[in-house]
Motif scaffolding. Structure first.
Motif, PDB file in Angstrom:
ATOM      1  N   VAL A 297       0.332  -3.098  -9.146  1.00  0.00           N
ATOM      2  CA  VAL A 297      -0.959  -3.762  -9.318  1.00  0.00           C
ATOM      3  C   VAL A 297      -1.524  -3.402 -10.682  1.00  0.00           C
ATOM      4  O   VAL A 297      -1.118  -2.414 -11.306  1.00  0.00           O
ATOM      5  N   LYS A 298      -2.468  -4.193 -11.141  1.00  0.00           N
ATOM      6  CA  LYS A 298      -3.106  -3.961 -12.435  1.00  0.00           C
ATOM      7  C   LYS A 298      -3.932  -2.674 -12.378  1.00  0.00           C
ATOM      8  O   LYS A 298      -4.620  -2.413 -11.395  1.00  0.00           O
ATOM      9  N   PRO A 299      -3.862  -1.841 -13.427  1.00  0.00           N
ATOM     10  CA  PRO A 299      -4.651  -0.605 -13.416  1.00  0.00           C
ATOM     11  C   PRO A 299      -6.148  -0.905 -13.440  1.00  0.00           C
ATOM     12  O   PRO A 299      -6.576  -1.976 -13.867  1.00  0.00           O
ATOM     13  N   GLY A 300      -6.938   0.079 -12.986  1.00  0.00           N
ATOM     14  CA  GLY A 300      -8.371  -0.146 -12.876  1.00  0.00           C
ATOM     15  C   GLY A 300      -9.189   0.966 -13.512  1.00  0.00           C
ATOM     16  O   GLY A 300      -8.690   2.061 -13.820  1.00  0.00           O
ATOM     17  N   LEU A 301     -10.473   0.683 -13.696  1.00  0.00           N
ATOM     18  CA  LEU A 301     -11.411   1.665 -14.220  1.00  0.00           C
ATOM     19  C   LEU A 301     -11.676   2.750 -13.186  1.00  0.00           C
ATOM     20  O   LEU A 301     -11.844   3.925 -13.514  1.00  0.00           O
ATOM     21  N   THR A 302     -11.715   2.355 -11.923  1.00  0.00           N
ATOM     22  CA  THR A 302     -11.869   3.300 -10.833  1.00  0.00           C
ATOM     23  C   THR A 302     -10.961   2.871  -9.685  1.00  0.00           C
ATOM     24  O   THR A 302     -10.371   1.788  -9.730  1.00  0.00           O
ATOM     25  N   GLY A 303     -10.855   3.708  -8.668  1.00  0.00           N
ATOM     26  CA  GLY A 303      -9.979   3.374  -7.555  1.00  0.00           C
ATOM     27  C   GLY A 303     -10.198   4.320  -6.399  1.00  0.00           C
ATOM     28  O   GLY A 303     -11.088   5.194  -6.425  1.00  0.00           O
ATOM     29  N   LEU A 304      -9.377   4.174  -5.396  1.00  0.00           N
ATOM     30  CA  LEU A 304      -9.503   4.997  -4.198  1.00  0.00           C
ATOM     31  C   LEU A 304      -9.274   6.475  -4.525  1.00  0.00           C
ATOM     32  O   LEU A 304      -9.904   7.357  -3.933  1.00  0.00           O
ATOM     33  N   ALA A 305      -8.374   6.747  -5.461  1.00  0.00           N
ATOM     34  CA  ALA A 305      -8.117   8.143  -5.846  1.00  0.00           C
ATOM     35  C   ALA A 305      -9.334   8.750  -6.543  1.00  0.00           C
ATOM     36  O   ALA A 305      -9.682   9.914  -6.308  1.00  0.00           O
ATOM     37  N   GLN A 306     -10.007   7.970  -7.393  1.00  0.00           N
ATOM     38  CA  GLN A 306     -11.139   8.498  -8.152  1.00  0.00           C
ATOM     39  C   GLN A 306     -12.327   8.827  -7.247  1.00  0.00           C
ATOM     40  O   GLN A 306     -12.968   9.862  -7.406  1.00  0.00           O
ATOM     41  N   ILE A 307     -12.622   7.961  -6.291  1.00  0.00           N
ATOM     42  CA  ILE A 307     -13.784   8.226  -5.439  1.00  0.00           C
ATOM     43  C   ILE A 307     -13.512   9.359  -4.446  1.00  0.00           C
ATOM     44  O   ILE A 307     -14.443   9.882  -3.828  1.00  0.00           O
ATOM     45  N   ASN A 308     -12.227   9.748  -4.304  1.00  0.00           N
ATOM     46  CA  ASN A 308     -11.878  10.890  -3.460  1.00  0.00           C
ATOM     47  C   ASN A 308     -11.521  12.115  -4.292  1.00  0.00           C
ATOM     48  O   ASN A 308     -10.913  13.075  -3.777  1.00  0.00           O
ATOM     49  N   ASP A 309     -11.881  12.090  -5.591  1.00  0.00           N
ATOM     50  CA  ASP A 309     -11.708  13.233  -6.499  1.00  0.00           C
ATOM     51  C   ASP A 309     -10.264  13.682  -6.640  1.00  0.00           C
ATOM     52  O   ASP A 309      -9.979  14.869  -6.843  1.00  0.00           O
ATOM     53  N   ALA A 310      -9.302  12.743  -6.529  1.00  0.00           N
ATOM     54  CA  ALA A 310      -7.893  13.057  -6.774  1.00  0.00           C
ATOM     55  C   ALA A 310      -7.559  12.654  -8.205  1.00  0.00           C
ATOM     56  O   ALA A 310      -7.833  11.520  -8.612  1.00  0.00           O
ATOM     57  N   ASN A 311      -6.980  13.584  -8.975  1.00  0.00           N
ATOM     58  CA  ASN A 311      -6.650  13.269 -10.366  1.00  0.00           C
ATOM     59  C   ASN A 311      -5.218  13.675 -10.679  1.00  0.00           C
ATOM     60  O   ASN A 311      -4.473  14.100  -9.800  1.00  0.00           O
ATOM     61  N   SER A 312      -4.861  13.545 -11.952  1.00  0.00           N
ATOM     62  CA  SER A 312      -3.464  13.754 -12.353  1.00  0.00           C
ATOM     63  C   SER A 312      -3.000  15.198 -12.223  1.00  0.00           C
ATOM     64  O   SER A 312      -1.798  15.463 -12.285  1.00  0.00           O
ATOM     65  N   THR A 313      -3.918  16.139 -12.057  1.00  0.00           N
ATOM     66  CA  THR A 313      -3.478  17.523 -11.850  1.00  0.00           C
ATOM     67  C   THR A 313      -2.874  17.718 -10.462  1.00  0.00           C
ATOM     68  O   THR A 313      -2.207  18.714 -10.211  1.00  0.00           O
ATOM     69  N   ASP A 314      -3.128  16.770  -9.558  1.00  0.00           N
ATOM     70  CA  ASP A 314      -2.495  16.774  -8.234  1.00  0.00           C
ATOM     71  C   ASP A 314      -1.866  15.393  -8.019  1.00  0.00           C
ATOM     72  O   ASP A 314      -2.412  14.551  -7.312  1.00  0.00           O
ATOM     73  N   PRO A 315      -0.707  15.129  -8.671  1.00  0.00           N
ATOM     74  CA  PRO A 315      -0.144  13.773  -8.659  1.00  0.00           C
ATOM     75  C   PRO A 315       0.203  13.253  -7.275  1.00  0.00           C
ATOM     76  O   PRO A 315       0.104  12.064  -7.020  1.00  0.00           O
ATOM     77  N   ASN A 316       0.614  14.117  -6.364  1.00  0.00           N
ATOM     78  CA  ASN A 316       0.981  13.644  -5.028  1.00  0.00           C
ATOM     79  C   ASN A 316      -0.230  13.118  -4.265  1.00  0.00           C
ATOM     80  O   ASN A 316      -0.151  12.087  -3.589  1.00  0.00           O
ATOM     81  N   ALA A 317      -1.356  13.812  -4.358  1.00  0.00           N
ATOM     82  CA  ALA A 317      -2.576  13.320  -3.709  1.00  0.00           C
ATOM     83  C   ALA A 317      -3.042  12.024  -4.347  1.00  0.00           C
ATOM     84  O   ALA A 317      -3.434  11.073  -3.653  1.00  0.00           O
ATOM     85  N   LYS A 318      -2.987  11.969  -5.664  1.00  0.00           N
ATOM     86  CA  LYS A 318      -3.399  10.753  -6.371  1.00  0.00           C
ATOM     87  C   LYS A 318      -2.498   9.580  -5.990  1.00  0.00           C
ATOM     88  O   LYS A 318      -2.976   8.473  -5.731  1.00  0.00           O
ATOM     89  N   LEU A 319      -1.189   9.824  -5.930  1.00  0.00           N
ATOM     90  CA  LEU A 319      -0.248   8.771  -5.566  1.00  0.00           C
ATOM     91  C   LEU A 319      -0.507   8.282  -4.145  1.00  0.00           C
ATOM     92  O   LEU A 319      -0.437   7.082  -3.865  1.00  0.00           O
ATOM     93  N   ARG A 320      -0.820   9.222  -3.239  1.00  0.00           N
ATOM     94  CA  ARG A 320      -1.068   8.837  -1.847  1.00  0.00           C
ATOM     95  C   ARG A 320      -2.256   7.875  -1.738  1.00  0.00           C
ATOM     96  O   ARG A 320      -2.194   6.863  -1.046  1.00  0.00           O
ATOM     97  N   TYR A 321      -3.322   8.166  -2.473  1.00  0.00           N
ATOM     98  CA  TYR A 321      -4.487   7.286  -2.443  1.00  0.00           C
ATOM     99  C   TYR A 321      -4.185   5.947  -3.127  1.00  0.00           C
ATOM    100  O   TYR A 321      -4.623   4.889  -2.667  1.00  0.00           O
ATOM    101  N   ASP A 322      -3.441   5.987  -4.236  1.00  0.00           N
ATOM    102  CA  ASP A 322      -3.128   4.742  -4.956  1.00  0.00           C
ATOM    103  C   ASP A 322      -2.266   3.817  -4.103  1.00  0.00           C
ATOM    104  O   ASP A 322      -2.492   2.598  -4.074  1.00  0.00           O
ATOM    105  N   LEU A 323      -1.281   4.380  -3.406  1.00  0.00           N
ATOM    106  CA  LEU A 323      -0.440   3.547  -2.550  1.00  0.00           C
ATOM    107  C   LEU A 323      -1.220   3.005  -1.357  1.00  0.00           C
ATOM    108  O   LEU A 323      -0.985   1.875  -0.909  1.00  0.00           O
ATOM    109  N   GLU A 324      -2.156   3.789  -0.870  1.00  0.00           N
ATOM    110  CA  GLU A 324      -3.006   3.300   0.221  1.00  0.00           C
ATOM    111  C   GLU A 324      -3.837   2.111  -0.251  1.00  0.00           C
ATOM    112  O   GLU A 324      -4.013   1.127   0.470  1.00  0.00           O
ATOM    113  N   TYR A 325      -4.342   2.198  -1.497  1.00  0.00           N
ATOM    114  CA  TYR A 325      -5.106   1.068  -2.035  1.00  0.00           C
ATOM    115  C   TYR A 325      -4.221  -0.163  -2.181  1.00  0.00           C
ATOM    116  O   TYR A 325      -4.631  -1.283  -1.853  1.00  0.00           O
ATOM    117  N   ILE A 326      -2.992   0.014  -2.670  1.00  0.00           N
ATOM    118  CA  ILE A 326      -2.096  -1.125  -2.858  1.00  0.00           C
ATOM    119  C   ILE A 326      -1.846  -1.831  -1.531  1.00  0.00           C
ATOM    120  O   ILE A 326      -1.798  -3.068  -1.465  1.00  0.00           O
TER     121      ILE A 326
END
Length: 502
Positions: free
Chosen positions: A444-473
Motif C-alpha cells: 500500500v502507499k506509505p502514509g503520514l500516520t498509521g496504525l503503528a504510529q497511533i499505537n506508539d510503535a516505531n522502527s526501534t521495534d520493527p516487529n511490533a511496527k510490522l504487526r500493526y502495518d500488516l493489520e492496517y493492510i
C-alpha cells in the motif's frame, strides 16, 4: 477479447460508427431543442439543425478529427481501466478543441456550438465504454498469460492449472531447474536436486542445491539458455517484463518465485499494476496480505489495488483536501519554523531523504531539519539517546511539526494521509534483518500516520511496527483511515499540551 489486427480494425470501426451516430443524434431537432432550452449557458442559443452538404461536412470533419486523435488507443496493449477511460476522454476533448479552432478561424465548415458541445459530451461517455468493452476478458478465462519467476519447477507444475493461452515465460538466464518436491512445495526444505545454470562466461554448469562438489561443465546443457520447459517458450529475462507485457498484449501474469518477498517479486507486481495486468501466485506462496478474500483454486489473484473503487476515490479526495487545507493553514507557521531552524544551527531548512513507496519504488520525502547535517546513520535510534537533535529539532519532533512539508508529498500523490510509515531506503535493509516479512508493507502507499504510529510503535521495534502495518493492510478502508486520523490529531494535541505544561 480481441488482439492484434482484429483489435485495431474493430476499434477504428467502432470509433467511426459511434462518431457518426453522435453527430446524427446531436443534430436531431429534439436534442437541439432540449439542449438549447434547459442547459445553462446554452439556453440562449437558437436551435440549429444542419442539412444537406453542411451536415455531410459536419460528419466528415468530426469523424476525421476524432479518429485521428484516438490513434494511440488503436494499438492493443495492456492498460489499467482508469487509464483507458482517461486517455479516451482526453483525446475526445482534444478533437473537440480542434473542431472548435477550425470553425473559429473559418478554416473549414463551422459546427454549431451546441452541436459541438453535445458531440464531445456524448463521445466522452461512449468511446471509453467502447474501448473497455472490446478489451473485456471472458469470465472463465485469464486471457493471454505469461509466467514470470525464478523457479522453473513451480512453473512446470502449475502450468496445467492455467485456463488460458500461455505465451511463454520469463526467467533469469542464470536460473536452473530446481527439483520440486511434493512435500516441500515452497522450495525451502532440504533438497538434493541438480540443475543447469549458466556461468558468467556463457558456459552452462551443473550444481547441487545442498552442497556437493564444485560446479563442473555439463555436456547435456546449452550455451545460451537455461533448461527449457516442455511446451513453453522462454521470452527472455526478468528485465524484459514490461516490454513483453506491451509487445505480447498480456492479460495475466503468473508469478513463480521461490521467495515471494524479493525485490524481483515486487518489481514484477509493480509492472503488472502499471499496465493493468492481473497477477496470480501459487496458493502455497500466497499470504493473506496478498490474496483476494474468498479466492479458491491452485492459483489465486494478488490484490494489486485492494481498495474498493469508491473507497479509493474517497481516500484520494480526502488526501488532497487534507493536504491543501494543511498547507494553507500552516503556511505562516512553516515560515516561522524555517527562521527558527536557520537561527538555531547552520545548515539547510529542509531535509530530504529517499523513502520506499508502494511495491518497492522510491520517492523523495521532505521534512524540517531537526538534526545536525553530519553523521547520518541508518540505525534506528530513540530521540532520548540521539545527541544530533538540535534545540529547535526537539520541539519540532515533540509537536510533530517537522512533518509539515510532507503535506506536499500527499498533495502530489507520493504519499497518503494514512498508511505504513515511509522508511529510509538504507534503513529498510536493517529492518528486514529483524523482521523478515518487512517488505509486505510495500503493498500500500506509505502514509503520514498509521496504525503503528497511533499505537506508539516505531522502527526501534520493527516487529511490533510490522504487526500493526500488516493489520492496517488487511483492514484498510476509508472509515478506518478516518478513525486513525482522529486518534492521531488527538495524540498530537496531547503531546503539545504536555510540552506546554513542561
Amino acid at each position: 477479447m480481441l488482439t492484434g489486427w482484429r483489435y485495431r480494425i474493430v476499434s477504428v470501426l467502432g470509433v467511426v460508427g459511434l462518431t457518426i451516430a453522435a453527430v446524427f443524434a446531436t443534430n436531431h431537432p429534439f436534442a437541439q431543442h432540449v439542449f438549447t432550452t434547459y442547459v445553462p449557458l446554452f439556453d440562449r442559443l437558437e436551435v440549429t439543425v444542419l442539412t444537406g452538404s453542411s451536415f455531410y461536412w459536419a460528419v466528415a470533419l468530426t469523424v476525421l478529427a476524432v479518429t485521428a486523435c484516438l490513434l494511440p488507443l488503436y494499438r492493443p496493449r495492456p492498460r489499467r481501466l482508469l487509464d483507458t477511460v482517461t486517455m479516451a476522454q482526453k483525446r475526445v476533448l482534444v478533437a473537440g478543441l480542434g473542431l472548435a479552432a477550425l470553425g473559429y478561424f473559418k478554416w473549414s465548415h463551422r459546427l454549431p456550438r451546441a452541436t459541438l458541445v453535445m458531440i464531445v459530451g456524448l463521445l466522452a461517455i461512449l468511446l471509453p465504454a467502447w474501448f473497455v468493452w472490446i478489451r473485456r476478458r471472458p469470465a472463465a478465462s485469464d486471457g493471454r498469460t505469461l509466467f514470470v519467476g525464478d523457479d522453473l519447477a513451480q512453473i512446470e507444475r502449475i502450468a496445467p492449472a492455467v485456463n488460458a493461452p500461455v505465451l511463454g515465460y520469463l526467467c533469469p538466464s542464470s536460473v536452473g531447474y530446481h527439483g520440486f518436491d511434493e512435500d516441500d512445495i515452497d522450495g525451502h526444505g532440504p533438497q538434493a536436486t541438480t540443475g543447469n545454470v549458466r556461468a558468467d562466461g556463457g558456459v552452462a554448469v551443473e550444481r547441487r542445491q545442498t552442497g556437493g562438489p564444485e560446479p563442473r561443465p555439463s555436456p547435456d546443457s546449452t550455451l545460451d539458455e537455461p533448461r527449457a520447459l516442455a511446451g513453453l517458450t522462454r521470452l527472455g529475462g526478468l528485465s524484459r517484463l514490461e516490454d513483453v507485457l506491451v509487445e505480447r498484449d498480456i492479460d495475466t501474469v503468473v508469478l513463480a518465485f521461490r521467495e515471494a518477498d524479493r525485490a524481483e517479486f515486487f518489481g514484477a507486481l509493480d509492472a503488472c499494476h502499471e499496465h493493468g495486468v492481473n497477477a496470480k501466485v501459487h496458493r502455497e506462496y500466497a499470504d493473506s496480505v496478498l490474496v483476494s478474500p474468498g479466492d479458491v483454486g491452485e492459483l489465486v489473484d494478488v490484490d494489486l489495488e485492494p481498495w474498493d473503487p469508491l473507497d479509493h476515490l474517497f481516500k484520494r479526495v480526502f488526501d488532497v483536501l487534507f493536504a491543501t487545507v494543511g498547507l494553507l493553514v500552516f503556511a505562516p507557521v512553516m515560515l516561522l519554523i524555517a527562521a527558527a531552524i536557520k537561527y538555531d544551527s547552520p545548515g539547510p531548512v529542509f531535509y530530504s531523504q529517499d523513502r520506499t513507496a508502494g511495491l518497492g519504488e522510491t520517492f523523495s520525502v521532505y521534512k524540517f531539519r531537526s538534526m545536525v547535517p553530519e553523521g547520518e546513520d541508518a540505525t534506528p535510534t530513540d530521540d532520548e539517546t540521539n545527541d544530533r537533535i538540535t534545540r529547535v529539532g526537539r520541539v519540532l519532533r515533540k509537536t510533530h511539526l517537522d512533518e509539515l512539508p510532507q503535506l506536499w508529498s500527499i498533495f502530489v500523490g507520493d504519499m497518503s494521509v494514512v498508511g505504513p510509515r515511509a522508511v529510509w531506503t538504507e534503513e529498510e535493509e536493517l529492518l528486514e534483518r529483524d523482521a523478515p516479512a518487512w517488505r509486505k508493507r510495500w503493498f500500500v502507499k506509505p502514509g503520514l500516520t498509521g496504525l503503528a504510529q497511533i499505537n506508539d510503535a516505531n522502527s526501534t521495534d520493527p516487529n511490533a511496527k510490522l504487526r500493526y502495518d500488516l493489520e492496517y493492510i488487511r483492514r484498510q478502508s476509508f472509515w478506518v483511515d478516518v478513525k486513525i486520523v482522529v486518534r492521531q490529531v488527538w495524540n498530537v494535541l496531547a503531546d503539545v499540551w504536555k510540552m506546554v505544561r513542561g
